[in-house]
Design an enzyme around this catalytic site. Structure first.
Site, PDB file in Angstrom:
ATOM      1  N   GLY A  35       0.829  -1.206   0.000  1.00 34.37           N
ATOM      2  CA  GLY A  35       0.000   0.000   0.000  1.00 34.37           C
ATOM      3  C   GLY A  35       0.858   1.248   0.000  1.00 34.37           C
ATOM      4  O   GLY A  35       0.586   2.215   0.718  1.00 34.37           O
ATOM      5  N   SER A  37       1.651   3.472  -2.483  1.00 33.41           N
ATOM      6  CA  SER A  37       1.494   4.525  -3.494  1.00 33.41           C
ATOM      7  C   SER A  37       0.842   5.796  -2.966  1.00 33.41           C
ATOM      8  O   SER A  37       0.786   6.808  -3.663  1.00 33.41           O
ATOM      9  CB  SER A  37       0.683   3.996  -4.683  1.00 33.41           C
ATOM     10  OG  SER A  37      -0.622   3.622  -4.271  1.00 33.41           O
ATOM     11  N   GLY A  39      -0.867   7.816   1.017  1.00 31.95           N
ATOM     12  CA  GLY A  39      -1.172   7.723   2.436  1.00 31.95           C
ATOM     13  C   GLY A  39      -0.005   7.318   3.304  1.00 31.95           C
ATOM     14  O   GLY A  39       1.115   7.808   3.172  1.00 31.95           O
ATOM     15  N   TYR A 179     -15.687  -4.560   6.926  1.00 34.86           N
ATOM     16  CA  TYR A 179     -14.376  -4.024   7.285  1.00 34.86           C
ATOM     17  C   TYR A 179     -13.921  -4.533   8.647  1.00 34.86           C
ATOM     18  O   TYR A 179     -12.792  -5.026   8.789  1.00 34.86           O
ATOM     19  CB  TYR A 179     -14.438  -2.497   7.294  1.00 34.86           C
ATOM     20  CG  TYR A 179     -13.154  -1.835   7.750  1.00 34.86           C
ATOM     21  CD1 TYR A 179     -12.025  -1.834   6.940  1.00 34.86           C
ATOM     22  CD2 TYR A 179     -13.070  -1.231   9.004  1.00 34.86           C
ATOM     23  CE1 TYR A 179     -10.849  -1.238   7.355  1.00 34.86           C
ATOM     24  CE2 TYR A 179     -11.900  -0.624   9.427  1.00 34.86           C
ATOM     25  CZ  TYR A 179     -10.793  -0.631   8.605  1.00 34.86           C
ATOM     26  OH  TYR A 179      -9.629  -0.047   9.025  1.00 34.86           O
TER      27      TYR A 179
END
Length: 279
Positions: A35, A37, A39, A179
């Site tokens: 992850g 790319s 944040g 989630y």
């Protein structure tokens, strides 16, 4: 860095990052970030840019990864990028092959990739795929990844840093079933595996984070005005855990939330349907 308002400064106090200690700890090591790319993952990469490390950045957006690589390699760190959707079996297989071909293996894994979904059950009746794809990236993908790289981490006496959510430690709330179930599943797996990993010489750290101001929260309009952590703040916490090896990070106020979940569980479970009817 995002400027915190008064409430956010209270909820998310600044944390000191000892850059020299960080450099001594990670010098010459290979750090794998999923992850990466945007944040949190992106901010960790930039925070390590001035250190002699090899960053392996993984995400779905190859163009964005290429931009980050170009920026960072103007400094000290070496960067390798790999475009992969971790839900795709073939792409995951290719990624794992790439990792195992690295000459020095992997020293630190930052398990950061994930998706969030906010949808009522009534709107999910014909959307079983919401649950399978959420479990695929938040649970099955990190489990598969770690099972493959654990021998490499054992050889290097490495570390796994899991980016989790405070939700797994609190009373489940409506609209977040997919989630919360997926994040809780991996949290349970990781805590169960942690003692065995420690025997192998692998350190484990979990960051139980509140809302973080990343692209992932944009679809939820109600979050725009809610207090949220800045990704660069989280990046400092992650990098600090690399040299402290602290088992977990939790916001100082989370304990009060956990006690409230325990003490008022009955009241909340009875009152929640009434609140939902009024919406």
């Amino acid at each position: 860095m995002y400027n915190y308002n008064l409430l956010e400064r209270l909820l998310f106090p600044s944390m000191y990052l000892n850059i020299e200690k960080l450099k001594r700890t990670v010098n010459g090591k290979t750090i794998f970030i999923t992850g990466a790319s945007s944040g949190i993952g992106e901010q960790v990469a930039y925070l390590l840019a001035d250190i002699n490390v090899h960053l392996i950045l993984v995400a779905r957006r190859e163009e964005r990864l290429a931009t980050i690589k170009e920026d960072i390699e103007k400094k000290t760190a070496k960067v390798s990028i790999f475009r992969a959707d971790l839900r795709n079996a073939k792409e995951m297989e290719q990624l794992l092959l790439f990792i195992h071909q690295l000459p020095n293996g992997v020293d630190i894994v930052i398990s950061n990739a994930g998706i969030s979904i906010n949808r009522p059950i009534k709107q999910s009746l014909n959307r079983y795929h919401d649950f399978t794809r959420t479990m695929a990236i938040n649970y099955f993908a990190p489990v598969q990844l770690l099972l493959s790289v654990i021998p490499l981490l054992e050889k290097n006496k490495g570390q796994i840093i899991n980016i989790s959510s405070i939700n797994v430690l609190l009373l489940p709330i409506p609209y977040w079933a997919a989630y919360q179930a997926s994040k809780s599943a991996f949290d349970t797996w990781f805590r169960s595996a942690a003692p065995e990993l420690k025997v192998m010489g692998i350190s484990t750290s979990t960051l139980y984070l509140p809302l973080v101001r990343t692209p992932m929260i944009k679809p939820t309009v109600s979050y725009e005005k809610m207090p949220a952590m800045c990704p660069s703040h989280v990046a400092k916490i992650i990098c600090r855990s690399m040299y402290t090896k602290k088992k977990s990070y939790r916001p100082w106020w989370l304990t009060f939330g956990q006690w409230s979940s325990l003490l008022f569980r009955g009241i909340l479970e009875v009152g929640m349907p009434t609140m939902l009817r009024r919406r």
